[in-house]
Design a protein around this motif. Structure first.
Motif, short mmCIF file in Angstrom:
data_model
loop_
_atom_site.label_atom_id
_atom_site.label_comp_id
_atom_site.label_asym_id
_atom_site.label_seq_id
_atom_site.Cartn_x
_atom_site.Cartn_y
_atom_site.Cartn_z
N SER A 220 95.25 39.63 139.62
CA SER A 220 95.86 40.95 139.74
C SER A 220 95.44 41.84 138.56
N ALA A 221 95.41 41.27 137.37
CA ALA A 221 94.99 42.02 136.19
C ALA A 221 93.54 42.46 136.31
N ILE A 222 92.68 41.59 136.84
CA ILE A 222 91.27 41.94 137.04
C ILE A 222 91.17 43.10 138.02
N CYS A 223 91.90 43.02 139.13
CA CYS A 223 91.87 44.09 140.13
C CYS A 223 92.37 45.40 139.52
N HIS A 224 93.44 45.34 138.78
CA HIS A 224 94.01 46.53 138.16
C HIS A 224 93.00 47.16 137.19
N GLU A 225 92.36 46.33 136.39
CA GLU A 225 91.38 46.83 135.43
C GLU A 225 90.20 47.51 136.14
N LYS A 226 89.75 46.90 137.22
CA LYS A 226 88.62 47.47 137.96
C LYS A 226 89.01 48.79 138.63
N LEU A 227 90.23 48.87 139.14
CA LEU A 227 90.70 50.12 139.74
C LEU A 227 90.84 51.22 138.68
N GLN A 228 91.36 50.86 137.51
CA GLN A 228 91.48 51.83 136.42
C GLN A 228 90.11 52.35 136.01
N SER A 229 89.16 51.45 135.92
CA SER A 229 87.80 51.83 135.54
C SER A 229 87.21 52.79 136.57
N ALA A 230 87.41 52.49 137.83
CA ALA A 230 86.90 53.36 138.90
C ALA A 230 87.57 54.73 138.83
N GLN A 231 88.87 54.75 138.57
CA GLN A 231 89.60 56.02 138.48
C GLN A 231 89.07 56.85 137.32
N LEU A 232 88.82 56.22 136.18
CA LEU A 232 88.28 56.95 135.03
C LEU A 232 86.90 57.52 135.32
N LYS A 233 86.08 56.77 136.03
CA LYS A 233 84.75 57.25 136.40
C LYS A 233 84.85 58.47 137.33
N ILE A 234 85.78 58.40 138.27
CA ILE A 234 85.97 59.52 139.20
C ILE A 234 86.43 60.76 138.44
N GLU A 235 87.37 60.56 137.51
CA GLU A 235 87.85 61.70 136.72
C GLU A 235 86.72 62.29 135.87
N GLU A 236 85.88 61.44 135.31
CA GLU A 236 84.75 61.90 134.50
C GLU A 236 83.76 62.70 135.35
N ILE A 237 83.47 62.20 136.53
CA ILE A 237 82.54 62.89 137.43
C ILE A 237 83.13 64.24 137.84
N THR A 238 84.43 64.25 138.14
CA THR A 238 85.10 65.49 138.53
C THR A 238 85.04 66.52 137.41
N LYS A 239 85.29 66.08 136.17
CA LYS A 239 85.23 66.99 135.03
C LYS A 239 83.82 67.54 134.84
#
Length: 70
Positions: free
Chosen positions: A42-61
């Protein structure tokens, strides 16, 4: 637990663990062992989702800063 598991593999393994735990036919020791493994997955999944979210936010910015021009 390997950090290099893909999100999909970690999630599939986590789903298998949940199914085993839901059956309720395991010993306490087996249940605890699976629970521990499940929390790590679960922690691995959460970390990967957080990483993906940060990448999306970076691309959006970046898109917003460039005015959407290509």
């Amino acid at each position: 637990m390997e950090q290099q598991l893909s999100f999909e593999k970690a999630m599939a393994e986590l789903e298998k663990i949940v199914a085993k735990l839901e059956k309720g036919n395991l010993s306490l020791e087996q249940s605890l062992e699976l629970y521990e493994k499940g929390t790590k997955l679960s922690a691995i999944c959460h970390e990967k989702l957080q990483s993906a979210q940060l990448k999306i936010e970076e691309i959006t910015k970046q898109e917003e800063n460039s005015g959407g021009e290509q």
